[in-house]
Design a protein around this motif. Structure first.
Motif, PDB file in Angstrom:
ATOM      1  N   LEU A 268      -4.211  -6.281  -2.089  1.00  0.00           N
ATOM      2  CA  LEU A 268      -4.706  -7.601  -1.838  1.00  0.00           C
ATOM      3  C   LEU A 268      -5.733  -7.765  -3.033  1.00  0.00           C
TER       4      LEU A 268
ATOM      5  N   ARG B 120      -4.323  -8.258  -6.415  1.00  0.00           N
ATOM      6  CA  ARG B 120      -3.658  -9.727  -6.705  1.00  0.00           C
ATOM      7  C   ARG B 120      -4.735 -10.712  -7.245  1.00  0.00           C
TER       8      ARG B 120
ATOM      9  N   TRP C 292      -9.191 -19.343  -2.505  1.00  0.00           N
ATOM     10  CA  TRP C 292      -7.735 -19.236  -2.061  1.00  0.00           C
ATOM     11  C   TRP C 292      -7.429 -19.734  -0.730  1.00  0.00           C
TER      12      TRP C 292
ATOM     13  N   CYS D 234      -4.899 -18.695   2.114  1.00  0.00           N
ATOM     14  CA  CYS D 234      -3.862 -17.831   2.470  1.00  0.00           C
ATOM     15  C   CYS D 234      -3.143 -17.869   3.767  1.00  0.00           C
TER      16      CYS D 234
ATOM     17  N   LEU E 120      -1.603 -17.343  -1.272  1.00  0.00           N
ATOM     18  CA  LEU E 120      -1.387 -15.839  -0.852  1.00  0.00           C
ATOM     19  C   LEU E 120      -0.703 -15.962   0.277  1.00  0.00           C
TER      20      LEU E 120
ATOM     21  N   HIS F 264       0.908 -13.088   3.068  1.00  0.00           N
ATOM     22  CA  HIS F 264       1.093 -11.788   3.286  1.00  0.00           C
ATOM     23  C   HIS F 264       1.603 -11.252   4.589  1.00  0.00           C
TER      24      HIS F 264
ATOM     25  N   TRP G 147       0.738 -15.525  -4.620  1.00  0.00           N
ATOM     26  CA  TRP G 147       1.414 -14.138  -4.704  1.00  0.00           C
ATOM     27  C   TRP G 147       1.992 -13.971  -3.290  1.00  0.00           C
TER      28      TRP G 147
ATOM     29  N   VAL H 137       2.991 -11.003  -0.763  1.00  0.00           N
ATOM     30  CA  VAL H 137       2.929  -9.672  -0.365  1.00  0.00           C
ATOM     31  C   VAL H 137       3.223  -9.319   0.787  1.00  0.00           C
TER      32      VAL H 137
ATOM     33  N   ASP I 224       6.733 -10.740 -12.101  1.00  0.00           N
ATOM     34  CA  ASP I 224       5.890  -9.573 -11.778  1.00  0.00           C
ATOM     35  C   ASP I 224       5.898  -8.821 -10.594  1.00  0.00           C
TER      36      ASP I 224
ATOM     37  N   TRP J 210       5.166  -6.815  -4.148  1.00  0.00           N
ATOM     38  CA  TRP J 210       4.711  -8.078  -4.142  1.00  0.00           C
ATOM     39  C   TRP J 210       5.152  -8.842  -5.287  1.00  0.00           C
TER      40      TRP J 210
ATOM     41  N   GLN K 178       4.858 -12.997  -7.688  1.00  0.00           N
ATOM     42  CA  GLN K 178       4.119 -13.985  -8.232  1.00  0.00           C
ATOM     43  C   GLN K 178       5.067 -15.268  -8.508  1.00  0.00           C
TER      44      GLN K 178
END
Length: 247
Positions: free
Chosen positions: A23, A26, A32, A34, A94, A96, A123, A125, A177, A240, A242
């Protein structure tokens, strides 16, 4: 009998450092927003709240009873089924998930939806286990234990090799990416072992069904006490991608 909270804490102890490194890579920013899917006992959500003091962290799980309490003002915990819950497109920097999606029949659809929840430049993940072939273990009792464990997972609808397709899945979801890394699991190594809590959690049911004998579990426990025992039952894949930034 191992509780679910003990099982989750064992996972945290063995995987958090790896997850946090991924993380950090990133480029987490203090502002951010999340989303933690399947937050479990909460270690990742708590860590994200510390990293993003000017942002927000939303932690969701079907069962939040084992989530560690927090006084962080930027952390919100909600009980939600990630199969049916949806979020505003473009809301998060983000998203996750760890050791969650492989257990869901709708895993591929959740990946697609999660990609849509990302803000431009955000991102996704996802970290999931890839169980190695049980018969490849050099230890006969581990072969028996892991065969029973893998059959148990399959019977519950879990896809324990699904992670291999995650890079392609993120690309199909329109992310760029895309990359990945792996963390080798550790069975044995005395205090470094992470598998006894996982196996002990399911062992009573496996014994009751006849998939394992009590002698198998006893032999496994004896092996875990041997300083010369070390095995690699799985690889955790962290993948991950983007969301495209505005041009």
């Amino acid at each position: 009998m191992i509780t679910e909270a003990e099982r989750l804490r064992a996972i945290q102890r063995s995987t958090d450092a790896f997850t946090f490194d991924v993380l950090r890579g990133r480029g987490i920013m203090p502002s951010w927003r999340c989303l933690e899917l399947g937050a479990g006992a909460g270690s990742v959500a708590h860590w994200l709240a510390e990293q993003c003091p000017d942002g927000e962290v939303l932690a969701v799980d079907l069962d939040t009873s084992v989530f560690a309490p927090s006084e962080a003002p930027n952390l919100v915990v909600e009980r939600a089924d990630i199969i049916s819950t949806d979020f505003t497109p473009g809301r998060f920097d983000l998203v996750h998930a760890r050791f969650v999606l492989c257990h869901l029949a709708e895993r591929d659809q959740v990946v697609e939806r999660a990609a849509s929840w990302l803000a431009p430049g955000g991102w996704l993940v996802i970290e999931e286990p890839y169980l190695l072939e049980a018969e490849s273990s050099p230890f006969p009792v581990v072969r028996r234990i892991m065969t029973a464990y893998q059959d148990h997972c399959a019977a519950r609808g879990s896809a324990m090799t699904w992670a291999r397709g995650l890079p392609a899945a993120l690309l199909r979801s329109g992310l760029s990416d895309v990359d990945y890394t792996g963390n080798l699991g550790r069975m044995g190594g005395l205090a470094a072992d992470r598998w006894r809590p996982l196996i002990d959690r399911v062992a009573p049911g496996l014994i009751a069904s006849g998939a394992l004998a009590e002698a198998d579990v006893a032999e496994f426990h004896e092996l875990l006490g041997d300083a010369a025992f070390l095995d690699i039952p799985q690889v955790t894949l962290s993948v991950w991608g983007q969301s495209s930034a505005p041009s």
